[in-house]
Design an enzyme around this catalytic site. Structure first.
Site, PDB file in Angstrom:
ATOM      1  N   TYR A  12       0.826  -1.220   0.000  1.00  0.00           N
ATOM      2  CA  TYR A  12       0.000   0.000   0.000  1.00  0.00           C
ATOM      3  C   TYR A  12       0.858   1.268   0.000  1.00  0.00           C
ATOM      4  O   TYR A  12       0.815   2.069  -0.948  1.00  0.00           O
ATOM      5  CB  TYR A  12      -0.936  -0.062   1.213  1.00  0.00           C
ATOM      6  CG  TYR A  12      -1.703   1.203   1.508  1.00  0.00           C
ATOM      7  CD1 TYR A  12      -2.343   1.921   0.490  1.00  0.00           C
ATOM      8  CD2 TYR A  12      -1.820   1.664   2.815  1.00  0.00           C
ATOM      9  CE1 TYR A  12      -3.058   3.077   0.792  1.00  0.00           C
ATOM     10  CE2 TYR A  12      -2.543   2.804   3.121  1.00  0.00           C
ATOM     11  CZ  TYR A  12      -3.153   3.515   2.094  1.00  0.00           C
ATOM     12  OH  TYR A  12      -3.856   4.649   2.399  1.00  0.00           O
ATOM     13  N   ILE A  13       1.673   1.461   1.032  1.00  0.00           N
ATOM     14  CA  ILE A  13       2.451   2.709   1.106  1.00  0.00           C
ATOM     15  C   ILE A  13       3.622   2.639   0.124  1.00  0.00           C
ATOM     16  O   ILE A  13       3.967   3.622  -0.527  1.00  0.00           O
ATOM     17  CB  ILE A  13       2.911   2.975   2.557  1.00  0.00           C
ATOM     18  CG1 ILE A  13       1.688   2.965   3.493  1.00  0.00           C
ATOM     19  CG2 ILE A  13       3.641   4.317   2.667  1.00  0.00           C
ATOM     20  CD1 ILE A  13       2.012   2.987   4.973  1.00  0.00           C
ATOM     21  N   LEU A  34       5.412 -10.487  -2.580  1.00  0.00           N
ATOM     22  CA  LEU A  34       3.990 -10.584  -2.964  1.00  0.00           C
ATOM     23  C   LEU A  34       3.162 -11.422  -1.990  1.00  0.00           C
ATOM     24  O   LEU A  34       2.100 -11.929  -2.358  1.00  0.00           O
ATOM     25  CB  LEU A  34       3.834 -11.112  -4.405  1.00  0.00           C
ATOM     26  CG  LEU A  34       4.441 -10.240  -5.500  1.00  0.00           C
ATOM     27  CD1 LEU A  34       4.150 -10.830  -6.886  1.00  0.00           C
ATOM     28  CD2 LEU A  34       3.879  -8.812  -5.452  1.00  0.00           C
ATOM     29  N   SER A  78       2.043  -6.274   9.002  1.00  0.00           N
ATOM     30  CA  SER A  78       1.572  -5.086   9.722  1.00  0.00           C
ATOM     31  C   SER A  78       0.186  -5.232  10.344  1.00  0.00           C
ATOM     32  O   SER A  78      -0.515  -4.241  10.527  1.00  0.00           O
ATOM     33  CB  SER A  78       1.600  -3.876   8.788  1.00  0.00           C
ATOM     34  OG  SER A  78       0.705  -4.094   7.736  1.00  0.00           O
ATOM     35  N   TYR A 142       3.692  -6.303  17.055  1.00  0.00           N
ATOM     36  CA  TYR A 142       3.983  -5.547  15.827  1.00  0.00           C
ATOM     37  C   TYR A 142       4.830  -4.321  16.158  1.00  0.00           C
ATOM     38  O   TYR A 142       5.889  -4.093  15.567  1.00  0.00           O
ATOM     39  CB  TYR A 142       2.663  -5.143  15.144  1.00  0.00           C
ATOM     40  CG  TYR A 142       2.852  -4.117  14.065  1.00  0.00           C
ATOM     41  CD1 TYR A 142       3.568  -4.424  12.911  1.00  0.00           C
ATOM     42  CD2 TYR A 142       2.334  -2.826  14.196  1.00  0.00           C
ATOM     43  CE1 TYR A 142       3.760  -3.475  11.933  1.00  0.00           C
ATOM     44  CE2 TYR A 142       2.517  -1.880  13.218  1.00  0.00           C
ATOM     45  CZ  TYR A 142       3.232  -2.203  12.088  1.00  0.00           C
ATOM     46  OH  TYR A 142       3.434  -1.258  11.127  1.00  0.00           O
ATOM     47  N   ILE A 208     -18.474   0.247  15.453  1.00  0.00           N
ATOM     48  CA  ILE A 208     -17.631   1.189  16.205  1.00  0.00           C
ATOM     49  C   ILE A 208     -17.121   0.424  17.423  1.00  0.00           C
ATOM     50  O   ILE A 208     -17.915  -0.031  18.247  1.00  0.00           O
ATOM     51  CB  ILE A 208     -18.416   2.433  16.654  1.00  0.00           C
ATOM     52  CG1 ILE A 208     -18.964   3.180  15.434  1.00  0.00           C
ATOM     53  CG2 ILE A 208     -17.522   3.344  17.490  1.00  0.00           C
ATOM     54  CD1 ILE A 208     -19.699   4.476  15.793  1.00  0.00           C
ATOM     55  N   ARG A 283     -12.130  -2.744  21.205  1.00  0.00           N
ATOM     56  CA  ARG A 283     -11.151  -3.700  20.676  1.00  0.00           C
ATOM     57  C   ARG A 283      -9.949  -3.644  21.622  1.00  0.00           C
ATOM     58  O   ARG A 283      -9.510  -2.554  21.963  1.00  0.00           O
ATOM     59  CB  ARG A 283     -10.760  -3.239  19.269  1.00  0.00           C
ATOM     60  CG  ARG A 283      -9.929  -4.193  18.479  1.00  0.00           C
ATOM     61  CD  ARG A 283      -9.722  -3.698  17.061  1.00  0.00           C
ATOM     62  NE  ARG A 283      -8.880  -2.494  16.967  1.00  0.00           N
ATOM     63  CZ  ARG A 283      -8.471  -1.939  15.826  1.00  0.00           C
ATOM     64  NH1 ARG A 283      -8.841  -2.466  14.669  1.00  0.00           N
ATOM     65  NH2 ARG A 283      -7.720  -0.868  15.829  1.00  0.00           N
TER      66      ARG A 283
HETATM   67  N1  UFG Z   1     -12.186   0.919  14.310  1.00  0.00           N
HETATM   68  C1  UFG Z   1     -13.542   0.716  14.482  1.00  0.00           C
HETATM   69  N2  UFG Z   1     -14.148  -0.209  13.696  1.00  0.00           N
HETATM   70  C2  UFG Z   1     -13.492  -0.954  12.769  1.00  0.00           C
HETATM   71  C3  UFG Z   1     -12.098  -0.738  12.597  1.00  0.00           C
HETATM   72  C4  UFG Z   1     -11.491   0.213  13.388  1.00  0.00           C
HETATM   73  O1  UFG Z   1     -14.182   1.352  15.316  1.00  0.00           O
HETATM   74  O2  UFG Z   1     -14.118  -1.795  12.112  1.00  0.00           O
HETATM   75  C5  UFG Z   1     -11.529   1.934  15.123  1.00  0.00           C
HETATM   76  C6  UFG Z   1     -10.372   1.387  15.943  1.00  0.00           C
HETATM   77  O3  UFG Z   1     -10.851   0.870  17.158  1.00  0.00           O
HETATM   78  C7  UFG Z   1      -9.494   2.618  16.083  1.00  0.00           C
HETATM   79  C8  UFG Z   1      -9.737   3.397  14.784  1.00  0.00           C
HETATM   80  O4  UFG Z   1     -10.953   2.885  14.266  1.00  0.00           O
HETATM   81  O5  UFG Z   1      -9.932   3.381  17.148  1.00  0.00           O
HETATM   82  C9  UFG Z   1      -8.642   3.189  13.764  1.00  0.00           C
HETATM   83  O6  UFG Z   1      -8.427   1.805  13.607  1.00  0.00           O
HETATM   84  P1  UFG Z   1      -7.468   1.172  12.478  1.00  0.00           P
HETATM   85  O7  UFG Z   1      -7.538  -0.313  12.655  1.00  0.00           O
HETATM   86  O8  UFG Z   1      -7.837   1.735  11.160  1.00  0.00           O
HETATM   87  O9  UFG Z   1      -6.037   1.747  12.842  1.00  0.00           O
HETATM   88  P2  UFG Z   1      -5.214   1.629  14.221  1.00  0.00           P
HETATM   89  O10 UFG Z   1      -5.243   3.001  14.837  1.00  0.00           O
HETATM   90  O11 UFG Z   1      -5.647   0.522  15.067  1.00  0.00           O
HETATM   91  O12 UFG Z   1      -3.794   1.190  13.693  1.00  0.00           O
HETATM   92  C10 UFG Z   1      -3.013   1.906  12.773  1.00  0.00           C
HETATM   93  C11 UFG Z   1      -2.212   0.948  11.920  1.00  0.00           C
HETATM   94  C12 UFG Z   1      -1.248   0.155  12.757  1.00  0.00           C
HETATM   95  C13 UFG Z   1      -0.409   1.067  13.567  1.00  0.00           C
HETATM   96  C14 UFG Z   1      -1.257   2.035  14.349  1.00  0.00           C
HETATM   97  C15 UFG Z   1      -0.384   3.022  15.047  1.00  0.00           C
HETATM   98  O13 UFG Z   1      -3.072   0.060  11.264  1.00  0.00           O
HETATM   99  O14 UFG Z   1      -0.410  -0.590  11.906  1.00  0.00           O
HETATM  100  O15 UFG Z   1      -2.150   2.727  13.479  1.00  0.00           O
HETATM  101  O16 UFG Z   1      -0.896   4.260  15.104  1.00  0.00           O
HETATM  102  F1  UFG Z   1       0.318   0.339  14.420  1.00  0.00           F
END
Ligand code: UFG
Length: 329
Positions: A12-13, A34, A78, A142, A208, A283
């Site tokens: 992705y990045i 891949l 990741s 991670y 959420i 979560r």
């Molecule tokens: N969330 C929901 N519902 C979902 C998915 C996520 O409410 O279905 C919430 C999570 O609880 C969190 C926010 O949305 O509060 C963002 O969640 P993400 O999973 O999109 O991202 P994270 O903040 O958990 O993690 C990201 C990267 C990681 C990294 C982290 C560090 O995916 O690799 O940021 O900041 F480690």
């Protein structure tokens, strides 16, 4: 043209950074196994090697054949949840293999390296916005796998003269503005792509995770940073290293945060679609607020975000999802 090896350049990045390198007149060379990357995301004409970063014979051959002068290293696992279930996989794939990769590079006299690190190195922050000198105390394997790599670099610098910059990303999001590249993870766990899949009708709605956090609307706040702004940060870091700025760690974020509810509301406005919401339990391992302090990268690298308003992030991701409803096929 300077030849830059991009490990994980089909991810992705990585793929967005390859595109940005091409736009800036560099010659990117991609190494990707891949396992999670997509060959379709590698721009035409870019030399592509399918293989592993730990394959030192291959790495040395690429450096020689392509005259590589510096490396941007993305290749990694990741998924935070997966890392908690299989920490050994993360220590092997991220930490041990990066060590072998960097050894091969140093043997080939490549000393300049930009490394893809993460805000997950901080764990639950004591201070928000989080400065780079905040304590690092990851709460998942991670983040720990990435922190070990950062720490190993200081020793490789002392012993062999490695010049490195680690970029600690906050929440990478968004897509190429022309809809040609975007986020396609299997499984998808990130908030914005999951919301947009709900908008497309591919999912019933969005859960959420937790509505009782210590934030104004009760949902977690994150610092979302557009993938093109991240890509630009890598190139500025590379150029700064070339000019002798010295090694170090930099946050990459905007310095502002949005709650889960705000992201969903923005997605409703951008897409014009109905996005059903289910309020679910927390979560495990989610801090209330993760926001970057960004003074260091702004001052020392001259970086600032150009595409990272929440609207631009969601609009570009939506363009990608509309054009590629099934991802890279
Ligand atoms: N969330 C929901 N519902 C979902 C998915 C996520 O409410 O279905 C919430 C999570 O609880 C969190 C926010 O949305 O509060 C963002 O969640 P993400 O999973 O999109 O991202 P994270 O903040 O958990 O993690 C990201 C990267 C990681 C990294 C982290 C560090 O995916 O690799 O940021 O900041 F480690």
């Amino acid at each position: 043209m300077e030849s830059i090896l991009v490990s994980g350049g089909a991810g992705y990045i990585g793929s967005h950074t390859v595109k940005t390198l091409l736009d800036r007149g560099y010659k990117p060379v991609v190494l990707d196994n891949l396992v999670t990357g997509h060959w379709q995301s590698v721009a035409r004409g870019v030399p592509f090697f399918q293989g592993d970063i730990a394959d030192s014979h291959l790495v040395r051959r690429i450096v020689e054949k392509e005259h590589v002068s510096a490396v941007i290293h993305f290749a990694a696992r990741s998924l935070v949840g997966e890392s908690a279930e299989k920490p050994d996989l993360y220590f092997e794939e991220n930490t041990a293999k990066t060590n072998r990769f960097v050894s091969s590079l140093l043997e080939s006299a490549v000393k300049r390296l930009i490394f893809s690190s993460t805000a997950a190195t901080y764990g639950i922050p004591e201070e928000v916005p989080i400065p780079e000198n905040a304590p690092t105390s990851p709460i998942n394997p991670y983040g720990f796998s990435k922190l070990m790599i950062e720490q190993s670099f200081s020793w490789l610098e002392k012993a062999y003269g490695l010049e490195w910059i680690a970029l600690r990303y906050f929440n990478a999001a968004g897509a190429a503005l022309d809809g040609s590249l975007g986020e396609d993870h299997i499984p998808e766990t990130h908030l914005i792509p999951l919301i947009l899949k709900a908008a497309l009708g591919q999912r019933e709605g969005i859960s959420i995770f937790g509505t009782d956090y210590a934030t104004p609307d009760g949902t977690c706040i994150r610092d979302y940073i557009h993938v093109l702004d991240l890509a630009n940060a890598h190139i500025l870091a590379l150029e700064a290293l070339g000019k002798g700025i010295g090694s170090g760690v930099y946050n990459v974020g905007t310095g502002s945060g949005y709650s889960v509810r705000e992201v969903i509301e923005t997605a409703r406005q951008v897409t014009g679609r109905t996005i059903p919401v289910v309020e679910s339990p927390r979560r495990p391992g989610d801090p209330d607020r993760l926001i970057a302090k960004v003074a260091k990268i702004q001052t020392l690298l001259g970086w600032s975000p150009n595409y990272s308003s929440l609207e631009q992030i969601v609009e570009s991701a939506w363009t990608w999802h509309l054009r590629h409803p099934n991802g890279f096929e």
